[in-house]
Every structure is written in structure tokens, then in C-alpha cells.
Scaffold this active site. Structure first.
Site, PDB file in Angstrom:
ATOM      1  N   LYS A 220      98.226 -58.341  69.436  1.00 40.69           N
ATOM      2  CA  LYS A 220      98.000 -57.639  68.171  1.00 40.69           C
ATOM      3  C   LYS A 220      98.302 -56.153  68.262  1.00 40.69           C
ATOM      4  O   LYS A 220      99.018 -55.603  67.412  1.00 40.69           O
ATOM      5  CB  LYS A 220      96.542 -57.864  67.753  1.00 40.69           C
TER       6      LYS A 220
ATOM      7  N   GLU B  87      91.597 -55.138  62.683  1.00 35.58           N
ATOM      8  CA  GLU B  87      90.336 -55.920  62.662  1.00 35.58           C
ATOM      9  C   GLU B  87      89.821 -56.086  61.230  1.00 35.58           C
ATOM     10  O   GLU B  87      88.629 -55.880  60.945  1.00 35.58           O
ATOM     11  CB  GLU B  87      89.263 -55.242  63.539  1.00 35.58           C
TER      12      GLU B  87
ATOM     13  N   GLN C 181      87.532 -64.829  64.416  1.00 36.00           N
ATOM     14  CA  GLN C 181      86.736 -63.938  65.260  1.00 36.00           C
ATOM     15  C   GLN C 181      85.837 -63.016  64.420  1.00 36.00           C
ATOM     16  O   GLN C 181      85.428 -61.958  64.885  1.00 36.00           O
ATOM     17  CB  GLN C 181      87.648 -63.099  66.151  1.00 36.00           C
TER      18      GLN C 181
ATOM     19  N   ARG D 292      87.633 -65.509  75.821  1.00 37.65           N
ATOM     20  CA  ARG D 292      87.569 -64.360  76.736  1.00 37.65           C
ATOM     21  C   ARG D 292      88.117 -64.754  78.106  1.00 37.65           C
ATOM     22  O   ARG D 292      88.470 -63.889  78.897  1.00 37.65           O
ATOM     23  CB  ARG D 292      86.130 -63.877  76.917  1.00 37.65           C
TER      24      ARG D 292
END
Length: 686
Positions: free
Chosen positions: A33, A220, A250, A606
Site C-alpha cells: 500500500k 487507512e 482491517q 501479521r
């Protein structure tokens, strides 16, 4: 442009080269991103777009700095410096500073950070004579922040139906806002709200900002709250050159106002928007991504996307059941120890992720027992240390003599003989007259029975701070901090609070570190001022700097799933996968299972190479040992329906099961006590 595109995959290149019109970039976990965002901005500048017309907004200062630095590497530092890149809060602060007259605020207003906000709320409860036992200030702080992020005013909230707690919250909310106004303070949420009010109510300012920023980019986007969403919509309305980057899978911050519906409804808000899906993952193995995909597809409200690994299949995921939380910790720590002994990984490669703040206790104990270093992310921030907060409070008083929270913090620091009775009388007078408490001390002759010596001590302190402020130019900020520490005899306060010499020296060095921060600020700033310095420190303190240290030391990392977002680790242990923990019982009761599933997805993604999923058969709760039920998410991973005796969290059956187990345990205890008494009697009879 070709040099910028080199190395991007087709989807990344499409997102980076689309400039005009609304664009939604759905960036799955680990799909590059940040690279896409920076290449896109570099491309914009390379085709002649004025960098001053570009506004890029992020959620952390670190992300903003990294974004600007990457663009500078691609196109040079001069054009990159002309970009407006920063957090929503820093952008709004800059906007308000430019237009203080239009919002009816003086130029010297200060920012009330989270700790100051808590102090102000305690003051509001005290003024209303509401005991803290009725509602915890921290709970009140969270509720008020959430209301502001949902654009609900005190008056609107008071008109809504509610219970006694809601009434207390409404009254405290209104009193807290009155306190901020009379102290010339804005809290973090107010920075957004006042900027939004300015753009909504002042057509001239709105048109000026819309004309200045013709290209918007928001990172975001799934984390935006009500005011942030409205700011983007208003500024981007005329040109519609709005690019938002995010991942609805997310979105895990609804508890602080983030609204996933904003990213889900982007096409509705911006008809004809182009959508680019980034689905090639450069972080994790396919085994890990298959697990993430299986979990998240159970959420009905989401943009469809499937992550594909660039790295291949990788290791199989491990699922481990332990007898209880102690055995769970023993297994995880033993596994870490064995892998490090075999040289498979270093300690800093391991992360233990958990849902609740109480879970790490057993892992800490086991790591200490094995003498393994670890880092618990989320410890005390540098900006929360007493000495730093004290020095910042003195500086805030210099910039804004009406800052009530700062004055009350340092009024007896070091002791000046100002007692509780004197402070209460001054506060009562200030509240009655609608003035700041500092002004109340200036009008002390109107306050019956107030201690004259104490008043004189406060007036002397305020006069000294005002004199220091008058002599300040901004460039001599370091000398100003040094003079301040001497003027208020702050070393005496450190010596008073900490009797042992090593601690005194450490604490004093924390106070001196403010001088180092001032030096850094002056060196980087073209026109340094005390107000600008305070603004930067307040906004910097809002970042969680402890996250930056995760993985940098050769130590095992322990952190919550919320804190882990945005990070990656070679090997991850996702622990406590049980009903009531993940998903959390409160979230289930409040219809928040989808967000809990997104938390599970964040935890899984993660991991880069190895992932271990852990759960227990029993767990200590409220002093009793209660049987655990596997998390529903584990059944979703296996593609299985839960067994007939499985009890989901948040149901009456789950609570009844807990009560029944506790009752059985208490009955066993009673039986054992009776047996012991009977045995003692028999022995006595012999």
C-alpha cells in the site's frame, strides 16, 4: 513515469497511474500500500501537478513522515516539501491557526491532550458533585470522545432517551465543554469538529481550501470517523479528485469512532469511482493467507477480495490446545526457546498476540522464569512521564495563562502552600463567574475566606511565567526551557519526590529531555514559536511510539491485536482463541462479531512464515476455573460446525454455564471443608 512504475504489479501500477476522479484502492494486508501511495504522488508531480494542490492525510505522524520521505527520494526534496502531508489532526490544527478569528478563538489557544482531558473531566465531575464511583473518568472520556466522533453535541445527547448513567454523561459532557471554552483549550476531537464547523459555516474559507487542494489522498480510509469523513467530502466535493486507500477487512477501531460503512459506501458517495484491488501479498505464505481468507469471507459486509501470496506455500499452521493458561504460556515459551536454540529464528522474530490486556501476565511470568528478554508494547509513553508532563504544563501556562488544567497540575509543584480548600474556593468562584481559575486568583479579593498567602504564591508563579513568556522569541526556546526549570525550582520537586539518587537523576534527565526536544524543533522549524512547539509535542504524544520498537530489539514481543495492526513478524502466536475472549463477550453482546472476525484476520496476517493458534481447556475467571469453549473462528478455519455441547459467548447459556460451574466449584469447596471438620472431630474424639 515508467521509472516510477518499474517493479509494480499491474494492479499497483493501475492505482498509481490513476489521477483524475474518485479512486478507491482496496489494499489487502501486505500488498504494498505505502509504495503505491508514494509512487502515485511522485507521478502526480512528474506530470506537472502543483505539489501545493495535493493534500495527503494519514493517521500517524510516523506514516506521514515516511510518506514524504519516500516521495522525496523519487522526485527530490524541494517538491516533496511543498506537499501537504500530515495527520487529520495536524491538518485541522494548521487550518484553525490560520483562521482563529473566524472560529472565535484567540491565537493563543492550546491543545488539551488525553491526560489533560482526563484531569478536566475529573474537574467537571467535581463541579457537578458527581462522585467518581458513579462513573469512572476514563469511561466518561471514552464515551464523550465517541459521541464527538459521531458528531453528537452535548445538547443532542441530552435530548436522547437514556438511563441515569446517560444523564450523568450528558451533564458532564456539557460542563467539560464549558471548561474547555473558558480555558481556551481544544481537545483532539475538537480539532476535527472545529475545523469541520469552520468549513461548513464559512463559505469564503471553504472555497479557499477547496481551490487550494484539488487532489486529496487519504490513507487507512477504513479508520475514518464521522468528522474526518465529512472533512474529506467537503474539501474534495468540487473536483472529485479523491483517492482513498484502505482495507475494510482491517477496520478494527469502531470503539473509538471508526466507521467501516464509509469505505463500504465509497461508490455511493462518489458515483463512477474506479476501484482497484491489491490482492498480491508480499508478506505472508499462502498457508497463512488461506487461513485469513477462510476467516474473513464469513463477514457478509465487505468488499470481495482474496489475498494471494508472492512467497509460496510455506509452513503448515499449528493449532495447540493446552490444559489451562499456565500450560499455554509454558508451551509457547518452550517452543520459542527450542526454535532459537536450533537457530531457526532470533528472539525478536517472535510475537505473542492477544485480545485482552490481562492475558500477557502468564506469558511474562514464564518468559522471566526462562530468563528470556521481552517487550510488552503499550507501556508508558515518554510523554506520559510526570516530569515531562509537568514541564509541558508550565510551558502551556506561559503560552495560555487561562489553561486551567495546566495551572492545577503545577500549582503545588514544587509545594507552594496552596491547600485543597484554597483551590476549591477558587474553582467554585471561577465556575460561578464563567472565568478560568487563574483569573479567579487574580480576583481573589472577591472570594470570601480564601488564604491570602496561598493566593500570593499562585499570583507570583503566574507573574514569573508571564515575564518569561514576554521575553521569548521562539529561537531561544532551549534557553527558555532552561530558565523555566530554574525559575520554578523544578529540581526541588524531583528531589522531593524521589529519595534515592539514581531515580532522581533518571527523572531529572526526563525533564532535561524537553530541552533536547526544543533544540530539535528549533533546528527543523523555519519560524519557531512556543505555541508551534507545544502543538508539535501534543500531536507527537498522540502516537504510540512503543510500537516502533517492536521487533527492533532481540526480545520477544507481546502486544494486543489492536496494537499489532500495521506490523509484521516472522513467527506469530495467536493465543486465547476461546469464546468470550476472541470473540470478546462484550463485542458479541453488542453485535460486534464482524469486527472481532476482522481482529482475527489482522492477527493472522501479521505472520510472515510461522503461525501458531492456541486455546485452552479451562481458564481462571473471577477466582474460579471455568471450562473454555473454542472460538467460533477456529471452527470456521476448519470448515466445521461446532459440536452440540459447544456454547457461544454472549448467550444466556454461556452465562448460565459460567454460573453453574462456579456454583459447582463452591459446592466442592464446602464439601471439602465439611470433610475436614468431620475428620478433625473424629481425631479429637479419639
Amino acid at each position: 513515469m515508467k521509472k516510477f512504475l518499474r517493479g509494480l504489479n499491474p494492479e499497483q501500477a493501475s492505482a498509481a497511474s490513476t489521477i483524475d476522479g474518485p479512486l478507491l484502492v482496496l489494499a489487502g494486508a501486505g500488498t504494498g500500500k505505502t509504495r503505491v501511495i508514494t509512487v502515485r504522488m511522485a507521478h502526480m508531480l512528474s506530470i506537472g501537478i502543483d505539489p501545493r494542490s495535493v493534500l495527503a492525510m494519514t493517521f500517524t505522524n510516523k506514516a506521514a513522515a515516511e510518506m514524504r520521505a519516500r516521495v522525496a527520494k523519487l522526485v527530490g526534496s524541494k517538491p516533496a516539501e511543498l506537499l501537504t502531508v500530515g495527520t487529520f489532526h495536524s491538518f485541522c490544527l494548521k487550518l484553525l491557526r490560520e483562521h482563529t478569528a473566524e472560529i472565535g478563538f484567540p491565537k493563543g489557544f492550546t491543545i488539551c491532550d488525553a491526560a489533560d482531558q482526563l484531569s478536566a473531566l475529573k474537574g467537571a465531575l467535581r463541579e457537578l458533585r458527581i462522585p467518581e464511583a458513579a462513573i469512572q473518568p476514563s469511561t466518561l472520556q471514552a464515551r464523550i470522545s465517541l459521541l464527538k466522533n459521531r458528531l453528537v453535541s452535548p445538547e443532542e445527547f441530552m435530548q436522547r432517551p437514556g438511563d441515569e448513567t446517560d444523564e450523568l454523561i450528558g451533564r458532564a459532557f456539557r460542563r467539560y465543554q464549558d471548561h474547555l471554552r473558558r480555558s481556551r483549550n481544544l481537545d483532539f476531537d475538537d480539532l476535527l469538529l472545529e475545523a469541520l464547523r469552520l468549513l461548513r459555516e464559512n463559505a469564503a474559507v471553504r472555497e479557499k481550501i477547496q481551490e487550494r487542494y484539488r487532489f486529496l489522498l487519504v490513507d487507512e480510509y477504513q479508520d475514518t470517523n464521522g468528522p474526518q469523513y465529512e472533512l474529506v467530502r467537503i474539501i474534495g466535493l468540487p473536483e472529485r479528485n479523491v483517492c482513498v486507500v484502505g482495507d475494510d477487512d482491517q477496520s478494527i477501531y469502531s470503539w473509538r469512532g471508526a466507521d467501516v460503512s464509509k469505505i463500504l459506501g465509497f461508490e455511493r458517495d462518489y458515483p463512477g469511482a474506479k476501484i482497484v484491488r491489491l490482492e498480491t501479498n508480499y508478506r505472508s505464505s499462502q498457508e497463512i493467507l488461506d487461513a485469513a481468507n477462510k476467516i474473513i469471507r464469513n463477514n457478509p459486509s465487505r468488499h470481495d477480495k482474496t489475498l494471494r501470496s508472492h512467497l509460496g506455500r510455506g509452513e503448515l499452521i499449528q493449532a495447540v490446545m493446552s490444559r489451562d493458561e499456565t500450560v499455554e504460556a509454558e508451551y509457547v515459551v518452550r517452543d520459542i526457546l527450542e526454535r532459537t536454540k536450533r537457530k531457526e529464528a532470533a528472539l525478536g522474530d517472535f510475537a505473542i498476540l492477544f485480545r485482552t490486556a490481562v492475558q500477557p501476565r502468564t506469558f511474562e511470568a514464564e518468559l522471566r522464569a526462562r530468563n528470556l528478554p521481552y517487550v510488552l508494547v503499550g507501556g508508558q509513553s515518554f510523554f506520559d512521564r510526570k516530569e515531562v508532563r509537568d514541564v509541558m504544563a508550565f510551558l502551556k501556562l506561559m503560552a495560555n495563562p487561562r489553561d486551567e488544567v495546566s495551572l492545577l497540575r503545577v500549582i503545588n509543584c514544587p509545594p507552594r502552600g496552596v491547600g485543597k480548600s484554597t483551590i476549591d474556593k477558587a474553582l467554585e468562584f471561577a465556575t460561578e463567574k464563567g472565568i478560568a481559575v487563574g483569573e479567579a486568583f487574580d480576583r481573589a479579593d472577591e472570594i470570601e475566606g480564601i488564604n491570602a498567602k496561598a493566593v500570593e504564591a499562585v499570583q507570583r508563579l503566574r507573574a514569573r511565567l508571564n515575564a518569561l513568556a514576554l521575553g521569548s522569541t521562539g529561537k531561544d526556546l532551549v534557553a527558555l526551557v532552561e530558565k523555566l526549570l530554574a525559575t520554578v525550582a523544578y529540581r526541588d520537586e524531583v528531589d522531593r519526590c524521589y529519595p534515592d539518587a539514581p531515580t532522581r537523576e533518571t527523572r531529572w534527565n526526563s525533564a532535561l529531555e524537553v530541552m533536547n526536544m526544543a533544540e530539535n524543533f528549533v533546528r527543523r522549524s523555519k519560524k519557531p514559536t512556543l505555541n508551534k512547539f507545544l502543538n508539535e509535542m501534543s500531536l507527537s504524544g498522540d502516537d504510540d511510539n512503543s510500537k516502533e520498537q517492536a521487533g527492533k530489539r532481540d526480545a520477544v514481543v507481546l502486544m494486543t491485536l489492536h496494537a499489532a495492526k500495521g506490523l509484521e513478524f516472522p513467527r506469530v502466536y495467536l493465543v486465547g482463541l476461546e469464546e468470550g475472549i476472541l470473540p470478546h463477550v462484550r463485542a458479541v453482546q453488542e453485535d460486534g462479531v464482524e469486527e472481532e472476525r476482522r481482529l482475527m484476520y489482522v492477527g493472522i496476517t501479521r505472520a510472515q512464515q510461522g503461525l501458531t493458534l492456541s486455546y485452552t481447556e479451562t481458564r481462571a475467571k473471577r477466582g474460579s476455573r471455568i471450562p473454555s469453549h473454542q472460538s467460533r473462528f477456529l471452527y470456521e478455519l476448519r470448515g466445521e460446525a461446532p459440536p452440540a455441547d459447544w456454547i457461544p459467548a454472549g448467550t444466556a447459556a454461556h452465562e448460565a454455564d459460567r454460573i453453574r460451574q462456579e456454583a459447582q466449584r463452591e459446592a466442592k469447596k464446602t464439601t471439602r471443608k465439611k470433610r475436614k471438620k468431620t475428620t478433625r472431630r473424629r481425631r479429637a474424639a479419639r
